[in-house]
Design a protein around this motif. Sequence first.
Motif, mmCIF file in Angstrom:
data_model
loop_
_atom_site.group_PDB
_atom_site.id
_atom_site.type_symbol
_atom_site.label_atom_id
_atom_site.label_comp_id
_atom_site.label_asym_id
_atom_site.label_seq_id
_atom_site.Cartn_x
_atom_site.Cartn_y
_atom_site.Cartn_z
ATOM 1 N N ILE A 291 60.005 -43.270 -62.741
ATOM 2 C CA ILE A 291 58.854 -43.620 -63.566
ATOM 3 C C ILE A 291 57.612 -42.900 -63.041
ATOM 4 C CG2 ILE A 291 59.793 -45.899 -64.177
ATOM 5 C CD1 ILE A 291 57.797 -47.124 -62.165
ATOM 6 N N ILE A 292 56.631 -42.747 -63.899
ATOM 7 C CA ILE A 292 55.333 -42.201 -63.511
ATOM 8 C C ILE A 292 54.373 -43.378 -63.381
ATOM 9 C CG2 ILE A 292 53.487 -40.594 -64.059
ATOM 10 C CD1 ILE A 292 56.234 -39.302 -63.585
ATOM 11 N N CYS A 293 53.704 -43.462 -62.239
ATOM 12 C CA CYS A 293 52.852 -44.615 -61.950
ATOM 13 C C CYS A 293 51.423 -44.145 -61.637
ATOM 14 C CB CYS A 293 53.418 -45.388 -60.759
ATOM 15 S SG CYS A 293 52.443 -46.815 -60.255
ATOM 16 N N PRO A 294 50.406 -44.796 -62.223
ATOM 17 C CA PRO A 294 49.021 -44.483 -61.844
ATOM 18 C C PRO A 294 48.802 -44.749 -60.358
ATOM 19 C CG PRO A 294 49.099 -45.845 -63.828
ATOM 20 C CD PRO A 294 50.484 -45.830 -63.268
ATOM 21 N N SER A 295 48.092 -43.879 -59.693
ATOM 22 C CA SER A 295 47.913 -43.986 -58.243
ATOM 23 C C SER A 295 47.308 -45.325 -57.827
ATOM 24 C CB SER A 295 47.030 -42.843 -57.742
ATOM 25 O OG SER A 295 47.643 -41.605 -58.005
ATOM 26 N N LYS A 296 46.371 -45.838 -58.605
ATOM 27 C CA LYS A 296 45.705 -47.087 -58.230
ATOM 28 C C LYS A 296 46.627 -48.303 -58.323
ATOM 29 C CE LYS A 296 43.552 -47.610 -62.804
ATOM 30 N NZ LYS A 296 42.242 -47.715 -63.515
ATOM 31 N N LYS A 297 47.745 -48.168 -59.033
ATOM 32 C CA LYS A 297 48.694 -49.277 -59.168
ATOM 33 C C LYS A 297 49.950 -49.068 -58.315
ATOM 34 C CE LYS A 297 47.368 -50.576 -63.895
ATOM 35 N NZ LYS A 297 47.871 -50.778 -65.278
ATOM 36 N N LEU A 298 49.956 -48.016 -57.529
ATOM 37 C CA LEU A 298 51.171 -47.613 -56.825
ATOM 38 C C LEU A 298 51.690 -48.691 -55.875
ATOM 39 C CD1 LEU A 298 53.176 -45.302 -56.374
ATOM 40 C CD2 LEU A 298 51.665 -44.427 -54.590
ATOM 41 N N TYR A 299 50.831 -49.208 -55.023
ATOM 42 C CA TYR A 299 51.277 -50.176 -54.022
ATOM 43 C C TYR A 299 51.818 -51.448 -54.677
ATOM 44 C CZ TYR A 299 51.305 -53.247 -49.959
ATOM 45 O OH TYR A 299 51.690 -54.124 -48.968
ATOM 46 N N SER A 300 51.108 -51.948 -55.674
ATOM 47 C CA SER A 300 51.562 -53.184 -56.337
ATOM 48 C C SER A 300 52.878 -52.958 -57.074
ATOM 49 C CB SER A 300 50.493 -53.693 -57.306
ATOM 50 O OG SER A 300 50.222 -52.727 -58.301
ATOM 51 N N GLU A 301 53.058 -51.757 -57.629
ATOM 52 C CA GLU A 301 54.308 -51.450 -58.330
ATOM 53 C C GLU A 301 55.467 -51.369 -57.349
ATOM 54 O OE1 GLU A 301 56.390 -51.122 -61.723
ATOM 55 O OE2 GLU A 301 54.187 -51.224 -61.701
ATOM 56 N N LEU A 302 55.213 -50.784 -56.195
ATOM 57 C CA LEU A 302 56.264 -50.655 -55.187
ATOM 58 C C LEU A 302 56.688 -52.013 -54.641
ATOM 59 C CD1 LEU A 302 55.002 -47.549 -53.188
ATOM 60 C CD2 LEU A 302 57.137 -47.691 -54.472
ATOM 61 N N THR A 303 55.738 -52.876 -54.363
ATOM 62 C CA THR A 303 56.080 -54.180 -53.785
ATOM 63 C C THR A 303 56.980 -55.003 -54.710
ATOM 64 O OG1 THR A 303 53.962 -55.068 -54.583
ATOM 65 C CG2 THR A 303 54.043 -54.313 -52.299
ATOM 66 N N LYS A 304 56.908 -54.743 -56.003
ATOM 67 C CA LYS A 304 57.794 -55.439 -56.948
ATOM 68 C C LYS A 304 59.253 -55.015 -56.746
ATOM 69 C CE LYS A 304 54.242 -55.545 -60.573
ATOM 70 N NZ LYS A 304 53.877 -55.014 -61.915
ATOM 71 N N MET A 305 59.443 -53.800 -56.232
ATOM 72 C CA MET A 305 60.803 -53.259 -56.063
ATOM 73 C C MET A 305 61.428 -53.632 -54.728
ATOM 74 S SD MET A 305 60.167 -49.358 -57.409
ATOM 75 C CE MET A 305 59.451 -49.020 -59.022
ATOM 76 N N LEU A 306 60.613 -54.114 -53.793
ATOM 77 C CA LEU A 306 61.091 -54.354 -52.439
ATOM 78 C C LEU A 306 61.547 -55.790 -52.241
ATOM 79 C CD1 LEU A 306 58.351 -52.404 -50.441
ATOM 80 C CD2 LEU A 306 60.485 -51.553 -51.429
ATOM 81 N N ASN A 307 62.495 -55.970 -51.342
ATOM 82 C CA ASN A 307 62.979 -57.298 -50.981
ATOM 83 C C ASN A 307 61.960 -57.949 -50.046
ATOM 84 O OD1 ASN A 307 64.302 -59.518 -49.839
ATOM 85 N ND2 ASN A 307 66.294 -58.506 -49.816
ATOM 86 N N PRO A 308 61.341 -59.049 -50.439
ATOM 87 C CA PRO A 308 60.294 -59.655 -49.602
ATOM 88 C C PRO A 308 60.796 -60.159 -48.250
ATOM 89 C CG PRO A 308 60.904 -61.117 -51.416
ATOM 90 C CD PRO A 308 61.573 -59.810 -51.680
ATOM 91 N N LYS A 309 62.114 -60.270 -48.093
ATOM 92 C CA LYS A 309 62.677 -60.746 -46.833
ATOM 93 C C LYS A 309 62.957 -59.605 -45.843
ATOM 94 C CE LYS A 309 64.905 -64.772 -48.951
ATOM 95 N NZ LYS A 309 66.200 -65.476 -49.188
ATOM 96 N N LYS A 310 62.690 -58.367 -46.280
ATOM 97 C CA LYS A 310 62.989 -57.217 -45.420
ATOM 98 C C LYS A 310 61.720 -56.491 -45.009
ATOM 99 C CE LYS A 310 67.692 -56.047 -46.888
ATOM 100 N NZ LYS A 310 68.584 -54.924 -47.254
#
Length: 254
Positions: free
Chosen positions: A88-107
Amino acid sequence: MKERRGAPLKHNVIRSKMKKGYPLMTDPILSSHFPDTDWFQESSLRKMLRNHTAVYIKPDVGRKGNGVIRLKRLNRYEHEISHGETTIICPSKKLYSELTKMLNPKKNYLVQQGIDLATYRKRPFDVRVVLQKPLNTWRATLMSAKIAPNESSVVTNVAKGAKDLNVYKAINGIDQSVNRPEVLRDLLDVSHQIAQKLDSVFPLRILGLDMGIDKKGKVWFIEANTKPDNVGLENIDRKLYRKYRAAKKWMRKG
């Protein structure tokens, strides 16, 4: 204290990528072969993307390329996020929030400089080097190239569709103009140095190293596995596989 004759020599299984990587990234010589790496957080991500056009997000503890995300800086305002088969193409200002949605919060995750890997028939590859210590000396007993399934593959893990190939064939067939004998020599030399360094910190008897070669021929460390899976490699180089089996036999004797 000396090992008792016949007693099995100690071998530590280390799962944390950061724990295995820290002795290498702080070594004055080996650090030049270690990609820029930090714990994943917003500040380290921004810093890494300022310094590198491509970075990877990896779970600190993980196997077979699971959970790995690749980021590419397209311009000041947009980044490309590749995860599995999805891009996907992601706006730079939303990059971190978009990535955290993909990550396992327990890792816990790392952010790491991406290496512009050399290619074989236009597909990126890395090299697996298995080293064993049967008689108190590290020996490279298995090697294979892992060829990615396509030009845009995120990872080169066999579990994700990569194919094992004889390492000499892969290096001789590199698409880029590199000094092939020098690349092979550096690959083995750096691998032995890594084994010796890690063994000085964690007692080890076997290591599976994932090593990269960039398009200019420089050798890079990617990952170390203290419990390598070598299934399927017997047909890649039968001479080396016999060497691996012989070393394994010696290690069983302690």
